[in-house]
Design a protein around this motif. Sequence first.
Motif, PDB file in Angstrom:
ATOM      1  N   HIS A   1       0.650  -1.173  11.630  1.00 20.23           N
ATOM      2  CA  HIS A   1      -0.262  -1.363  10.447  1.00 20.23           C
ATOM      3  C   HIS A   1       0.469  -2.371   9.626  1.00 20.23           C
ATOM      4  O   HIS A   1      -0.325  -3.654   9.074  1.00 20.23           O
ATOM      5  N   GLU A   2       1.529  -2.030   9.244  1.00 24.95           N
ATOM      6  CA  GLU A   2       2.372  -2.922   8.068  1.00 24.95           C
ATOM      7  C   GLU A   2       2.444  -4.411   8.582  1.00 24.95           C
ATOM      8  O   GLU A   2       2.548  -5.314   7.743  1.00 24.95           O
TER       9      GLU A   2
ATOM     10  N   HIS B   1      -0.433  -6.613   8.358  1.00 27.15           N
ATOM     11  CA  HIS B   1      -0.475  -7.144   7.065  1.00 27.15           C
ATOM     12  C   HIS B   1       0.215  -8.358   6.694  1.00 27.15           C
ATOM     13  O   HIS B   1      -0.144  -9.412   5.905  1.00 27.15           O
TER      14      HIS B   1
ATOM     15  N   GLN C   1       0.420  -6.799  -0.199  1.00 28.72           N
ATOM     16  CA  GLN C   1      -0.393  -5.825  -0.861  1.00 28.72           C
ATOM     17  C   GLN C   1      -0.125  -5.876  -2.286  1.00 28.72           C
ATOM     18  O   GLN C   1      -0.961  -5.123  -2.914  1.00 28.72           O
TER      19      GLN C   1
ATOM     20  N   CYS D   1      -5.675   2.659   4.525  1.00 30.70           N
ATOM     21  CA  CYS D   1      -4.839   1.487   3.902  1.00 30.70           C
ATOM     22  C   CYS D   1      -5.006   1.632   2.400  1.00 30.70           C
ATOM     23  O   CYS D   1      -6.198   1.941   2.014  1.00 30.70           O
ATOM     24  N   LEU D   2      -3.850   1.371   1.623  1.00 32.24           N
ATOM     25  CA  LEU D   2      -4.012   1.397   0.240  1.00 32.24           C
ATOM     26  C   LEU D   2      -4.706   0.230  -0.289  1.00 32.24           C
ATOM     27  O   LEU D   2      -5.148   0.349  -1.500  1.00 32.24           O
TER      28      LEU D   2
HETATM   29 NI    NI Z   1      -2.474  -1.271   5.088  1.00 32.31          NI
END
Ligand code: NI
Length: 168
Positions: free
Chosen positions: A131-132, A135, A49, A89-90
């Motif tokens: 969640h992370e 990624h 990210q 999510c950012l």
């Molecule tokens: Ni996210």
Amino acid sequence: MLDIYRYGDEVLREPTKDVTKFDDALAMLVEAMFDTMIEADGVGLAGPQVGVGSRLFVVDTRREGERLAFINPDIIETSDDSVPYEEGCLSIPGVYHDVMRPSRIVIRAQDVEGRHFTLEAGGLLARAIQHEYDHLQGKLFIDRLDDAERAKVIAQYEKRSKGRRRHR
Ligand code: NI
């Protein structure tokens, strides 16, 4: 502050590599990721990210003892249940959707100094970790929705981002 890459940026889909050097540069990157995450009001942020193709993420659920960095993580156990929880999510800011995931996990990882640790988590912490962790596999929460749900969330996100660009 680090730039946060958004949905559509290829770096979010690329494979990640193990961290091999536990040096000052890593410690500074992790601190910058915590700062960037808090500034953006998120509870987790993963390497891809911020354009870093390494297996690492940070989580801070704003609860005591839950400001954690996970380097080279592996989720080694998941509970058999599957529970809904609203995720955002950012990298896809402004949209949220329930996602089904196991309620509890056990994760093994290293901290910024390379020390190995194992953590069992439930609730929001288990949710943020899963969640992370996704990624690091190039996976976003919308990938876990069915086609109709995903289309709806992407349409909402695109409408929001267009609106924001017009106002600039
Ligand atoms: Ni996210």
